[in-house]
Design a protein around this motif. Structure first.
Motif, PDB file in Angstrom:
ATOM      1  N   LEU A 187       0.815  -1.220   0.000  1.00 60.91           N
ATOM      2  CA  LEU A 187       0.000   0.000   0.000  1.00 60.91           C
ATOM      3  C   LEU A 187       0.848   1.269   0.000  1.00 60.91           C
ATOM      4  O   LEU A 187       0.321   2.372   0.007  1.00 60.91           O
ATOM      5  CB  LEU A 187      -0.945   0.019   1.205  1.00 60.91           C
ATOM      6  N   GLY A 188       2.182   1.107   0.006  1.00 56.98           N
ATOM      7  CA  GLY A 188       3.057   2.272  -0.103  1.00 56.98           C
ATOM      8  C   GLY A 188       3.568   2.835   1.195  1.00 56.98           C
ATOM      9  O   GLY A 188       4.273   3.857   1.187  1.00 56.98           O
ATOM     10  N   TYR A 189       3.242   2.194   2.322  1.00 55.57           N
ATOM     11  CA  TYR A 189       3.712   2.678   3.626  1.00 55.57           C
ATOM     12  C   TYR A 189       5.019   1.990   4.016  1.00 55.57           C
ATOM     13  O   TYR A 189       5.339   0.902   3.515  1.00 55.57           O
ATOM     14  CB  TYR A 189       2.662   2.390   4.704  1.00 55.57           C
ATOM     15  N   LEU A 190       5.769   2.600   4.928  1.00 55.97           N
ATOM     16  CA  LEU A 190       6.923   1.945   5.527  1.00 55.97           C
ATOM     17  C   LEU A 190       6.435   1.033   6.639  1.00 55.97           C
ATOM     18  O   LEU A 190       5.768   1.488   7.580  1.00 55.97           O
ATOM     19  CB  LEU A 190       7.896   2.982   6.093  1.00 55.97           C
ATOM     20  N   ARG A 191       6.775  -0.265   6.548  1.00 52.39           N
ATOM     21  CA  ARG A 191       6.315  -1.242   7.516  1.00 52.39           C
ATOM     22  C   ARG A 191       7.451  -2.196   7.894  1.00 52.39           C
ATOM     23  O   ARG A 191       8.356  -2.429   7.099  1.00 52.39           O
ATOM     24  CB  ARG A 191       5.136  -2.048   6.950  1.00 52.39           C
ATOM     25  N   ILE A 251      -0.846  12.019   7.800  1.00 55.10           N
ATOM     26  CA  ILE A 251      -0.056  12.047   6.575  1.00 55.10           C
ATOM     27  C   ILE A 251      -0.931  11.800   5.353  1.00 55.10           C
ATOM     28  O   ILE A 251      -2.094  11.404   5.466  1.00 55.10           O
ATOM     29  CB  ILE A 251       1.104  11.032   6.623  1.00 55.10           C
ATOM     30  N   VAL A 252      -0.364  12.027   4.189  1.00 53.66           N
ATOM     31  CA  VAL A 252      -1.064  11.778   2.928  1.00 53.66           C
ATOM     32  C   VAL A 252      -0.976  10.285   2.607  1.00 53.66           C
ATOM     33  O   VAL A 252       0.129   9.731   2.548  1.00 53.66           O
ATOM     34  CB  VAL A 252      -0.434  12.581   1.770  1.00 53.66           C
ATOM     35  N   PRO A 253      -2.089   9.593   2.405  1.00 59.37           N
ATOM     36  CA  PRO A 253      -2.020   8.185   2.013  1.00 59.37           C
ATOM     37  C   PRO A 253      -1.246   8.040   0.704  1.00 59.37           C
ATOM     38  O   PRO A 253      -1.450   8.834  -0.227  1.00 59.37           O
ATOM     39  CB  PRO A 253      -3.490   7.791   1.832  1.00 59.37           C
ATOM     40  N   PRO A 254      -0.353   7.075   0.584  1.00 66.36           N
ATOM     41  CA  PRO A 254       0.415   6.908  -0.655  1.00 66.36           C
ATOM     42  C   PRO A 254      -0.449   6.801  -1.898  1.00 66.36           C
ATOM     43  O   PRO A 254      -0.086   7.323  -2.958  1.00 66.36           O
ATOM     44  CB  PRO A 254       1.207   5.623  -0.398  1.00 66.36           C
ATOM     45  N   ALA A 255      -1.602   6.150  -1.786  1.00 64.05           N
ATOM     46  CA  ALA A 255      -2.486   6.034  -2.951  1.00 64.05           C
ATOM     47  C   ALA A 255      -3.002   7.394  -3.393  1.00 64.05           C
ATOM     48  O   ALA A 255      -3.150   7.654  -4.597  1.00 64.05           O
ATOM     49  CB  ALA A 255      -3.661   5.103  -2.633  1.00 64.05           C
ATOM     50  N   MET A 256      -3.260   8.287  -2.424  1.00 65.07           N
ATOM     51  CA  MET A 256      -3.704   9.637  -2.769  1.00 65.07           C
ATOM     52  C   MET A 256      -2.573  10.425  -3.406  1.00 65.07           C
ATOM     53  O   MET A 256      -2.796  11.219  -4.332  1.00 65.07           O
ATOM     54  CB  MET A 256      -4.226  10.355  -1.533  1.00 65.07           C
TER      55      MET A 256
END
Length: 427
Positions: free
Chosen positions: A50-54, A226-231
């Motif tokens: 989903l584009g987040y750091l995990r 924060i801004v969601p990576p998908a956005m």
């Protein structure tokens, strides 16, 4: 397990249900990187689908490490200031938490004020701390080298270093992925991070006395999420850009709030209003990550000083924004923060415009009022859906829950249950 801060017994989570991946799967990870730092190389922060750091598991984790992560993870634990930092004469506001003073202010240096986010208060305080030798360095964030929309941990030892990291970063970033190395180094430093990052530091302080010994000051911006990576991908696509092609991305600054600005490898550039990556100019248009929607601590109650935007009705006056140099609303919370504030102002690093009140700030950041009111009901939704439920001490969530009507609380609970599937992640 006994909570070191309250002396009360915590609810135990069955060991069979405890694993770091589940925190991510239940939509609670905030990507701070503390667990990776504590893992001794067994966890690695990577970009998720989903584009987040995990945190990704590289090798088997011990029960002791998993227990430690569950105890200090800010996705699972958000508290107000530790009791030993709350002076008897500190006011505890139901929304904004511990307050020793509230001010409208900006950085004393005009360039710092204009370049940084809002009024440059956190940058001004950082420069004061370095130039007076109160700390050896500042641990904060700057734009990442690999993705201009992301942040990366940054060490500032000079005012020029501070300028490199000034301004807001509303994308994924892990400021604590090397936190243990900073403690091992034994140098006094200050930390600046989002309120959830601050929670991680305060949580870990209950396990490691070096935190209180070495982290001399903790500062935070008041955070809306924060801004969601998908956005972000959608925003860039609509502008004809891709994140892979970016060489620069500035979320705000050079005025208040200043424009979003971006440049790519072909030399093309563009700009937009600050809130466009979130989905729109009005608060009702904003899209946020699931964990940000259920966060009660955007005001950063665990910090010595928190600084936020000061816009009535939550958004700027866009006409005035064309000439606005920037002003922060500042919440001073601790005795150490109060002394720092006075000293920095006396030395000219901070220009105090006026004192303000919590009820005035309600009008500037009303979405934080709403989150405080509804967080307990939203967390109840997590529990009803079978997800992990965060713990909290001192944020007054139950008091708000009891003031709400049963209908309002139930609506918030059911709304969280409905949103949870969209917040879950698979690594």
């Amino acid at each position: 397990m006994i909570d070191a801060r309250t002396g009360k017994k915590e609810m135990a989570t069955p060991q069979t249900l405890k694993d770091v991946t589940r925190i991510v799967e239940d939509g609670l990870c905030i990507g701070c990187g503390l667990c990776a730092s504590l893992s001794g190389g067994k966890l690695d922060m990577k970009i998720s689908p989903l584009g987040y750091l995990r945190p990704y598991t590289k090798s088997e984790l011990s029960h002791e490490l998993v227990d430690l992560v569950y105890d200090v993870c800010p996705g699972l634990r958000q508290d107000t200031l530790p009791e030993h930092l709350i002076e008897p004469d500190t006011d505890i506001d139901p929304v904004w938490g511990p307050i020793r003073g509230m001010y409208s202010a900006h950085a004393g240096d005009e360039t710092t004020r204009i370049k940084a986010a809002s009024g440059g208060v956190l940058s001004g305080l950082s420069k004061f701390l370095l130039e007076t030798g109160k700390v050896n360095y500042i641990l904060h964030m700057r734009t990442a080298d690999t993705d201009a929309t992301h942040g990366i941990a940054h060490v500032s030892r000079t005012v020029a270093d501070v300028d490199v990291g000034s301004g807001s970063i509303y994308g994924p970033g892990a400021p604590l992925d090397t936190f243990l190395k900073h403690l091992d180094a034994g140098e006094p430093f200050a930390f600046i991070g989002k309120p959830c990052d601050v929670s991680a530091v305060r949580n870990y302080a209950t396990r490691d006395p070096r935190v209180d010994q070495l982290v001399k000051y903790i500062l935070t911006p008041v955070c809306g999420g924060i801004v969601p990576p998908a956005m972000m991908d959608k925003f860039l696509q609509n502008k004809g850009f891709t994140r892979e092609s970016l060489t620069k991305f500035k979320y705000r600054g050079d005025g208040c709030p200043g424009d979003v600005e971006y440049t790519d490898t072909k030399g093309r550039s563009g700009s937009a209003i600050m809130y466009e990556p979130y989905g729109g100019i009005q608060e009702s248009d904003w899209q946020l990550p699931f964990r940000c929607k259920i966060c009660p601590d955007g005001p950063g109650e665990g910090a010595d000083i928190a600084a936020g935007d000061q816009w009535v009705d939550d958004v700027p006056d866009w006409e005035f924004a064309k000439i606005d140099k920037g002003t922060n609303a500042v919440l001073v919370r601790t005795k150490a923060g109060e002394q720092l504030w006075k000293d920095a102002a006396a030395a000219g690093y901070i220009n105090i415009e006026q004192t303000i009140t919590p009820r005035f700030y309600d009008t500037c950041q009303h979405h934080h009022v709403v989150k405080k009111m509804y967080t307990r009901a939203r967390w109840n939704g997590l529990a009803e859906a079978g997800a992990l439920e965060p713990r909290s001490n001192g944020l007054r969530l139950d008091a708000y829950f009891e003031k709400n009507s049963n209908e309002v609380n139930r609506a918030q609970t059911e709304g969280t249950i409905a949103r949870l599937p969209g917040g879950r992640e698979t690594l």
